[in-house]
Design a protein around this motif. Structure first.
Motif, PDB file in Angstrom:
ATOM      1  N   THR A  82       7.380  -5.876  -1.369  1.00 59.56           N
ATOM      2  CA  THR A  82       6.504  -6.495  -2.358  1.00 59.56           C
ATOM      3  C   THR A  82       5.291  -5.606  -2.584  1.00 59.56           C
ATOM      4  OG1 THR A  82       5.418  -8.562  -3.003  1.00 59.56           O
ATOM      5  CG2 THR A  82       5.205  -7.895  -0.685  1.00 59.56           C
ATOM      6  N   LEU A  83       4.376  -6.092  -3.397  1.00 62.72           N
ATOM      7  CA  LEU A  83       3.130  -5.395  -3.695  1.00 62.72           C
ATOM      8  C   LEU A  83       1.964  -6.315  -3.384  1.00 62.72           C
ATOM      9  CD1 LEU A  83       4.128  -4.019  -7.218  1.00 62.72           C
ATOM     10  CD2 LEU A  83       4.036  -2.707  -5.101  1.00 62.72           C
ATOM     11  N   THR A  84       0.810  -5.724  -3.134  1.00 67.56           N
ATOM     12  CA  THR A  84      -0.403  -6.508  -2.954  1.00 67.56           C
ATOM     13  C   THR A  84      -1.567  -5.798  -3.631  1.00 67.56           C
ATOM     14  OG1 THR A  84      -1.756  -7.725  -1.361  1.00 67.56           O
ATOM     15  CG2 THR A  84      -1.096  -5.517  -0.722  1.00 67.56           C
ATOM     16  N   PHE A  85      -2.565  -6.581  -3.979  1.00 71.87           N
ATOM     17  CA  PHE A  85      -3.745  -6.130  -4.713  1.00 71.87           C
ATOM     18  C   PHE A  85      -4.953  -6.307  -3.810  1.00 71.87           C
ATOM     19  CE2 PHE A  85      -7.251  -7.732  -7.511  1.00 71.87           C
ATOM     20  CZ  PHE A  85      -7.473  -6.582  -8.249  1.00 71.87           C
TER      21      PHE A  85
ATOM     22  N   LEU B 124      -6.885  -7.826   9.664  1.00 72.88           N
ATOM     23  CA  LEU B 124      -6.230  -8.458   8.532  1.00 72.88           C
ATOM     24  C   LEU B 124      -4.818  -7.916   8.350  1.00 72.88           C
ATOM     25  CD1 LEU B 124      -9.084  -8.412   5.872  1.00 72.88           C
ATOM     26  CD2 LEU B 124      -8.315 -10.352   7.223  1.00 72.88           C
ATOM     27  N   TYR B 125      -3.924  -8.787   7.938  1.00 72.48           N
ATOM     28  CA  TYR B 125      -2.562  -8.380   7.603  1.00 72.48           C
ATOM     29  C   TYR B 125      -1.982  -9.362   6.598  1.00 72.48           C
ATOM     30  CZ  TYR B 125      -0.537 -12.086  10.519  1.00 72.48           C
ATOM     31  OH  TYR B 125      -0.167 -13.304  11.045  1.00 72.48           O
ATOM     32  N   LYS B 126      -0.855  -9.000   6.013  1.00 69.23           N
ATOM     33  CA  LYS B 126      -0.139  -9.864   5.082  1.00 69.23           C
ATOM     34  C   LYS B 126       1.155 -10.306   5.757  1.00 69.23           C
ATOM     35  CE  LYS B 126      -2.883  -8.828   1.519  1.00 69.23           C
ATOM     36  NZ  LYS B 126      -3.751  -9.724   0.855  1.00 69.23           N
TER      37      LYS B 126
ATOM     38  N   ASN C 127      -4.444 -13.011   2.943  1.00 63.31           N
ATOM     39  CA  ASN C 127      -4.788 -12.287   4.168  1.00 63.31           C
ATOM     40  C   ASN C 127      -4.674 -13.221   5.364  1.00 63.31           C
ATOM     41  OD1 ASN C 127      -5.413  -9.762   3.073  1.00 63.31           O
ATOM     42  ND2 ASN C 127      -7.489 -10.387   2.595  1.00 63.31           N
ATOM     43  N   GLU C 128      -4.068 -12.721   6.412  1.00 66.82           N
ATOM     44  CA  GLU C 128      -3.990 -13.423   7.695  1.00 66.82           C
ATOM     45  C   GLU C 128      -4.785 -12.606   8.697  1.00 66.82           C
ATOM     46  OE1 GLU C 128      -2.363 -16.305   7.952  1.00 66.82           O
ATOM     47  OE2 GLU C 128      -1.395 -16.254   5.990  1.00 66.82           O
TER      48      GLU C 128
ATOM     49  N   LYS D 108       4.927  -9.676  10.041  1.00 65.46           N
ATOM     50  CA  LYS D 108       3.869  -8.852   9.464  1.00 65.46           C
ATOM     51  C   LYS D 108       4.461  -7.809   8.509  1.00 65.46           C
ATOM     52  CE  LYS D 108       0.058  -5.914  10.947  1.00 65.46           C
ATOM     53  NZ  LYS D 108      -0.611  -5.307  12.103  1.00 65.46           N
ATOM     54  N   LEU D 109       3.852  -7.692   7.332  1.00 67.80           N
ATOM     55  CA  LEU D 109       4.247  -6.665   6.365  1.00 67.80           C
ATOM     56  C   LEU D 109       3.504  -5.374   6.667  1.00 67.80           C
ATOM     57  CD1 LEU D 109       4.131  -8.828   3.133  1.00 67.80           C
ATOM     58  CD2 LEU D 109       6.190  -7.869   4.168  1.00 67.80           C
ATOM     59  N   GLU D 110       4.201  -4.263   6.542  1.00 71.52           N
ATOM     60  CA  GLU D 110       3.606  -2.946   6.782  1.00 71.52           C
ATOM     61  C   GLU D 110       3.383  -2.244   5.447  1.00 71.52           C
ATOM     62  OE1 GLU D 110       2.719  -1.914   9.786  1.00 71.52           O
ATOM     63  OE2 GLU D 110       3.591  -3.667  10.788  1.00 71.52           O
ATOM     64  N   GLN D 111       2.240  -1.592   5.315  1.00 65.66           N
ATOM     65  CA  GLN D 111       1.939  -0.836   4.100  1.00 65.66           C
ATOM     66  C   GLN D 111       2.720   0.465   4.101  1.00 65.66           C
ATOM     67  OE1 GLN D 111      -2.223  -0.462   2.920  1.00 65.66           O
ATOM     68  NE2 GLN D 111      -1.843   1.686   2.514  1.00 65.66           N
ATOM     69  N   THR D 112       3.428   0.739   2.995  1.00 72.15           N
ATOM     70  CA  THR D 112       4.189   1.983   2.881  1.00 72.15           C
ATOM     71  C   THR D 112       3.575   2.949   1.876  1.00 72.15           C
ATOM     72  OG1 THR D 112       5.662   0.997   1.229  1.00 72.15           O
ATOM     73  CG2 THR D 112       6.357   0.869   3.536  1.00 72.15           C
ATOM     74  N   LYS D 113       2.729   2.427   0.975  1.00 68.99           N
ATOM     75  CA  LYS D 113       2.120   3.272  -0.051  1.00 68.99           C
ATOM     76  C   LYS D 113       0.904   2.537  -0.611  1.00 68.99           C
ATOM     77  CE  LYS D 113       3.243   4.896  -4.711  1.00 68.99           C
ATOM     78  NZ  LYS D 113       4.294   4.883  -5.732  1.00 68.99           N
ATOM     79  N   MET D 114      -0.129   3.291  -0.959  1.00 73.22           N
ATOM     80  CA  MET D 114      -1.305   2.725  -1.616  1.00 73.22           C
ATOM     81  C   MET D 114      -1.624   3.587  -2.826  1.00 73.22           C
ATOM     82  SD  MET D 114      -5.204   1.739  -0.361  1.00 73.22           S
ATOM     83  CE  MET D 114      -5.106   2.782   1.015  1.00 73.22           C
TER      84      MET D 114
END
Length: 137
Positions: free
Chosen positions: A27-30, A102-104, A94-95, A112-118
């Protein structure tokens, strides 16, 4: 290129790709970053239709804002699905983990979701993403 929402410059905001290492959900997050000392951007959220690469920027309602810690992220997603008339909208709240970081949380399995790209908002748009703002709800 600059981006504004309610006269607040949000050009420094980012879009991050997230992936669940347990179930492979993507997914994506803002993440909002504003320039105002008054922090007028508090309560501004982003919700995504990932398949269409669309970001909708809007506000939490007064009730959502006041009860943010206890409200389920699906309640916010469901309201926006009706407002925007899209079935595949995802809002990630945010959790906070045991270390106060903080994490999603994955909407499919709860891990827990891990960030792969920003990327910046400019890069998101340049790469084919669309941004819509909704000031009235």
């Amino acid at each position: 290129m600059e981006f504004y929402f309610n006269n607040e410059n949000i050009s420094r905001a980012t879009v991050s790709d997230l992936k669940c290492t347990s179930c492979n959900f993507k997914t994506l997050t803002f993440e909002i970053i504003g320039d105002s000392w008054a922090m007028n951007f508090i309560g501004i959220i982003g919700v995504f239709d990932v398949d269409k690469e669309e970001l909708f920027i809007t506000h939490l309602t007064k009730n959502e804002y006041q009860n943010y810690r206890t409200i389920n992220q699906n309640v916010i997603s469901d309201r926006l699905k009706l407002l925007i008339n899209r079935e595949n909208l995802i809002f990630l709240k945010n959790e906070i983990d045991q270390n106060n970081k903080l994490y999603k949380k994955c909407t499919k399995c709860g891990e827990k979701l891990e960030q792969t790209k920003m990327q910046s908002l400019v890069d998101f748009v340049t790469n084919g993403g669309k941004i819509y703002t909704i000031g009235i709800y």
